[in-house]
Write a protein that holds these residues in place. Structure first.
Motif, PDB file in Angstrom:
ATOM      1  N   LEU A 127       0.832  -1.210   0.000  1.00 58.19           N
ATOM      2  CA  LEU A 127       0.000   0.000   0.000  1.00 58.19           C
ATOM      3  C   LEU A 127       0.861   1.253   0.000  1.00 58.19           C
ATOM      4  O   LEU A 127       0.549   2.231  -0.683  1.00 58.19           O
ATOM      5  CB  LEU A 127      -0.919  -0.010   1.227  1.00 58.19           C
ATOM      6  N   SER A 128       1.966   1.208   0.746  1.00 59.46           N
ATOM      7  CA  SER A 128       2.853   2.376   0.778  1.00 59.46           C
ATOM      8  C   SER A 128       3.494   2.606  -0.576  1.00 59.46           C
ATOM      9  O   SER A 128       3.738   3.752  -0.969  1.00 59.46           O
ATOM     10  CB  SER A 128       3.956   2.182   1.816  1.00 59.46           C
ATOM     11  N   PHE A 129       3.758   1.520  -1.288  1.00 59.26           N
ATOM     12  CA  PHE A 129       4.341   1.658  -2.611  1.00 59.26           C
ATOM     13  C   PHE A 129       3.386   2.416  -3.531  1.00 59.26           C
ATOM     14  O   PHE A 129       3.777   3.330  -4.258  1.00 59.26           O
ATOM     15  CB  PHE A 129       4.679   0.282  -3.183  1.00 59.26           C
ATOM     16  N   PHE A 186      -6.356  -5.493  -3.085  1.00 58.51           N
ATOM     17  CA  PHE A 186      -5.183  -5.716  -3.937  1.00 58.51           C
ATOM     18  C   PHE A 186      -3.981  -6.117  -3.097  1.00 58.51           C
ATOM     19  O   PHE A 186      -3.298  -7.104  -3.392  1.00 58.51           O
ATOM     20  CB  PHE A 186      -4.875  -4.440  -4.724  1.00 58.51           C
ATOM     21  N   ALA A 187      -3.742  -5.353  -2.034  1.00 57.70           N
ATOM     22  CA  ALA A 187      -2.577  -5.636  -1.188  1.00 57.70           C
ATOM     23  C   ALA A 187      -2.688  -7.027  -0.562  1.00 57.70           C
ATOM     24  O   ALA A 187      -1.714  -7.778  -0.521  1.00 57.70           O
ATOM     25  CB  ALA A 187      -2.442  -4.573  -0.109  1.00 57.70           C
ATOM     26  N   LEU A 279      -6.883  -8.512  -7.714  1.00 57.41           N
ATOM     27  CA  LEU A 279      -5.822  -7.802  -8.425  1.00 57.41           C
ATOM     28  C   LEU A 279      -6.395  -6.965  -9.552  1.00 57.41           C
ATOM     29  O   LEU A 279      -6.034  -5.802  -9.750  1.00 57.41           O
ATOM     30  CB  LEU A 279      -4.801  -8.796  -9.005  1.00 57.41           C
ATOM     31  N   ILE A 280      -7.307  -7.566 -10.308  1.00 58.54           N
ATOM     32  CA  ILE A 280      -7.832  -6.892 -11.486  1.00 58.54           C
ATOM     33  C   ILE A 280      -8.687  -5.688 -11.124  1.00 58.54           C
ATOM     34  O   ILE A 280      -8.634  -4.656 -11.799  1.00 58.54           O
ATOM     35  CB  ILE A 280      -8.642  -7.882 -12.356  1.00 58.54           C
ATOM     36  N   THR A 281      -9.466  -5.796 -10.050  1.00 53.87           N
ATOM     37  CA  THR A 281     -10.349  -4.683  -9.699  1.00 53.87           C
ATOM     38  C   THR A 281      -9.542  -3.419  -9.424  1.00 53.87           C
ATOM     39  O   THR A 281      -9.862  -2.342  -9.946  1.00 53.87           O
ATOM     40  CB  THR A 281     -11.216  -5.036  -8.489  1.00 53.87           C
TER      41      THR A 281
END
Lengths: 631, 173
Positions: A127-129, A186-187, A279-281
């Motif tokens: 998330l930080s990335f 996602f994370a 991932l896709i969302t």
């Protein structure tokens, strides 16, 4: 001084997010076991919030030495628009994006989850990335704090008049909360694939985070549609605009994700599907962010195009998407399990649901990118619009509605077609009755219309019946029932509205009466008025029922915003549960009459009511869960 | 070729990213005219300076014609006007038709008498019907018509030296 402090805040936040992103990736022997990155995440959030607050302060005090404020505000703007004009154009809206991501990260950091320890550190790193990427984007290409001292204009350029509407106050923040919220999913999915860990407990926790994001996204899209309806002057609620599609695609896969996670949590299956959808969302959210700001597609919605920004976002998007999907390609094999269900079962219904939503998303994606593809292959310039999307959506939605009815009633693992039909026979009869009634009472006999209405009624009836059958177990299925009824209500609203709406585009003089829907509209007055930052031509129309009794008065306006020299139509709407009467005032014609557009819009509020029901379903689900402690 | 299903998402995304990268190199505002390579739509408009005289497609015969759509209220047209006057001098073979678009005839005449008139034929399209037939969506716009009355090229926006050389000069040999 304040603008410089704002930029400094962003830079400090960037430093903290780079730290939070990289430290968890260092091998353990280079860092202390006890080092937690949580304080850095709190610091990151604090500084982003500070930057946002400072920008808002600049707007409220109308500091026009800041270029962004000068271009999007004015001293004559009412205070509530000055506060929200912060997100009126690209630089501020991307800062809003980052601020909302900070808040999501804050909640995720602070909350006790099933992932505490190593997994959570990794998730926070991911998330930080993302956060760091966007902060760098703002600092290097989209700085809202840029100064401009040479301006000799006495006032700012005013907020775009199209945005000076209550819808603007709520649609962007809520939509972004949804959009951005999928970063959490996602994370989690990323770390799940990385560490090859995923189980029913993880699925359950992930489901809750996804539900919140999905609810906000649904609400945000609904608000956008409602706002466009009121604002644009001709009563449309959806235009298949590239930017609308950009928000719809994550919604489609987000819905699939929600359903896939049900199977993952309850049956321990569909892990690969769930992870891929997660991932896709978010990737689609990022794609949407790209499309709106890069100038690749033209749209009424798009921010000013700038290829440099477009290149940056595309590069950033590519890094995130390629890394995550490569990880998926490499690691998802470890999650495959033997199939544990039969042909006719709830699992199959949900799998089909995943497939249908995926196909719908691909359809929208193809339609949105098709013009670009045509251009690349030198096949000329083409625009893809409503006819394409409607042609594909209509039959697939019909299939989806039928699937929802049968799927919700099917048993896990094994069921039979015969027993399913037996379960729904009463509702089916009801739906058939509704179709026949409709065919008899309205003049519409189109098969598509009746099938659509029939399936929607079937779904509503079936859901309600299921609720009754559940007896004391009804709180558990109430969320699903509400959400499914919501979908059916929205579908019904769309079908009826599109088939039965009526428009009258006429020239009227004072005291003219015209029939619209079951009412009569009488044009009684027209006058000019001056407000703080606009002049208005206001017409007064009386709405009378069939016996001539006055029901209400409507006052549509034609506004001229002086600072931007922009003309705007402000329509007037009379709302009842079963129809809207919508009036827009046109120009004065050469013979002294006025051009007037009157619309009869049956069932239009049902479209948005359905969305609200879906959100209500999520709220009930979260309430049900609130007794449990950790997620 | 059998690719494992796990790889389809990443492959699709690579294709999409390439497509979007290409998209960044394009200007979405450029819109080619639907009329290119087709005969110019038939028109008949009144001469700006003489109400009895009418001008129509017949002027296109035997000449390359530059059709320039302009208005007195259009500031970019004023900028373009300087270049047009210069161009007129170096292109003797070119015939010029000026369409005054949605304007006041008096103001149009004043504009041309004060700033100079590069047009061999000047007409007025007061209500915009000519504009609609030719697919005009703003001023200034310029069309190049060949000797047979077909549209060779359309440029939407101000023409300058660079644009003339790049887009129009090739047609006139």
């Amino acid at each position: 001084m304040i603008p410089e402090l704002g930029l400094l805040s962003l830079v400090i936040a960037l430093m903290f997010s780079i730290l939070s992103a990289s430290v968890p990736c260092w091998p353990l022997r280079y860092r202390s076991d006890a080092l937690s990155i949580k304080p850095w995440l709190y610091a990151q959030t604090a500084f982003v919030l500070l930057a946002y607050a400072l920008l808002t302060a600049l707007f409220i005090t109308s500091d026009f030495t800041v270029l962004y404020v000068a271009e999007n505000s004015s001293r004559l703007l009412p205070w509530y628009y000055r506060m929200t004009a912060v997100w009126g154009a690209h630089e501020g809206s991307i800062l809003l994006w980052v601020t909302i991501l900070s808040l999501w990260i804050l909640v995720f950091t602070a909350r006790k989850t099933v992932w505490e320890g190593e997994p959570k550190e990794k998730m926070l790193s991911v998330l930080s990335f993302v956060q760091a990427g966007f902060l760098a984007f703002i600092i290097f290409t989209s700085n809202p704090f840029l100064r401009y001292f040479e301006s000799k204009l006495p006032d700012g350029q005013d907020l775009n008049p199209l945005l000076q509407d209550p819808g603007f106050l709520i649609h962007p923040p809520i939509l972004y909360t949804g959009y951005v919220g999928f970063a959490i999913a996602f994370a989690v999915a990323f770390v799940a694939l990385l560490t090859q860990t995923f189980n029913q407990q993880w699925a359950r926790a992930l489901r809750i985070w996804t539900q919140v994001a999905w609810a906000f996204l649904t609400l945000g899209i609904m608000l956008g549609s409602w706002w466009a309806y009121r604002e644009l002057g001709w009563g449309g609620f959806w235009f298949w605009d590239p930017v609308e599609n950009a928000s719809f695609m994550p919604w489609l896969t987000g819905t699939a994700l929600l359903h896939s996670l049900v199977v993952s949590e309850k049956r321990g299956q569909f892990y690969s599907w769930s992870l891929l959808l997660a991932l896709i969302t978010f990737s689609l959210s990022l794609l949407g962010t790209f499309l709106v700001r890069s100038g690749v597609l033209t749209s009424v919605h798009a921010f000013a195009s700038d290829p440099a920004r477009g290149i940056y976002i595309l590069a950033f998007l590519s890094i995130i998407v390629f890394t995550s999907l490569s990880l998926f390609a490499a690691q998802s094999g470890s999650f495959s399990k033997p199939i544990q269900f039969e042909m006719v079962s709830k699992e199959t219904a949900l799998l089909s649901n995943n497939l249908i939503l995926f196909v719908l998303m691909s359809t929208v994606l193809l339609g949105t990118l098709y013009p670009l593809m045509m251009q690349m292959l030198n096949w000329g310039k083409l625009s893809v619009g409503a006819p394409y999307f409607n042609a594909i959506f209509a039959p697939m939605m019909a299939i989806a509605l039928a699937l929802m009815t049968f799927g919700a009633r099917a048993s896990w693992r094994e069921d039979s077609f015969k027993s399913l039909c037996a379960k729904v026979k009463i509702e089916f009869a009801l739906a058939l009755l509704a179709c026949i009634l409709l065919a008899v009472t309205t003049s519409l006999h189109s098969m598509a219309f009746m099938v659509g209405v029939g399936l929607s009624v079937l779904l509503i009836a079936s859901s309600l019946w299921q609720l009754k059958l559940a007896g004391r177990g009804f709180p558990r299925i109430l969320p699903m029932v509400l959400a499914h009824i919501g979908v059916a209500v929205t579908a019904l609203g769309i079908i009826v509205n599109m088939s039965l709406n009526h428009e009258a585009d006429v020239a009227m003089s004072l005291n003219d009466v015209i029939q619209i829907g079951p009412y009569q509209a009488k044009f009684v007055d027209v006058r000019n008025r001056t407000e703080s930052n606009f002049d208005t031509l206001t017409g007064t129309f009386q709405i009378l029922d069939s016996r001539g009794k006055l029901i209400t008065s409507l006052e549509p306006e034609k506004r001229y915003y002086r600072l931007r020299r922009q003309l705007m139509t402000d329509a007037a709407i009379y709302t009842t549960p079963f129809r809207d009467i919508y009036i827009a005032l046109g120009n004065e014609l050469s013979d002294g009459r006025y051009g007037v557009r009157l619309y009869d819009k049956p069932f239009i509020r049902w479209i948005w009511t359905g969305c609200l029901l879906m959100v209500l379903g999520i709220m009930v689900s979260l309430y049900n869960r609130s007794e449990k402690h950790v997620y | 070729m059998c690719i494992k299903p796990n790889y389809w998402p990443i492959i699709t995304c690579i294709i999409i990213v390439i497509l979007l990268g290409y998209g960044l190199t394009q200007d979405p505002r450029v819109l080619p005219s639907a009329l290119e390579a087709k005969p110019a739509p038939k028109f008949e408009l009144t001469d700006l300076f003489s109400e009895k005289h009418k001008i129509s497609n017949s002027i296109f015969k035997e000449h390359y014609t530059l059709v320039n759509i302009w208005a007195s209220w259009c500031t970019p047209c004023r900028v373009e006007h300087n270049f047009l006057t210069k161009l007129k001098k170096v292109q003797p073979k070119l015939q010029w038709l000026g369409i005054n678009y949605k304007d006041d005839v008096e103001m149009a005449r004043t504009y041309l008498s004060t700033l100079g008139n590069p047009y061999d034929y000047a007409v007025a399209d007061e209500d915009g019907t000519f504009g609609m037939a030719w697919g005009i969506y703003g001023t200034p716009e310029t069309f190049l018509i060949d000797k047979k009355g077909r549209v060779l090229h359309r440029h939407a926006g101000v023409i300058n030296e660079k644009i003339w050389k790049k887009e129009f000069a090739q047609y006139i040999r």
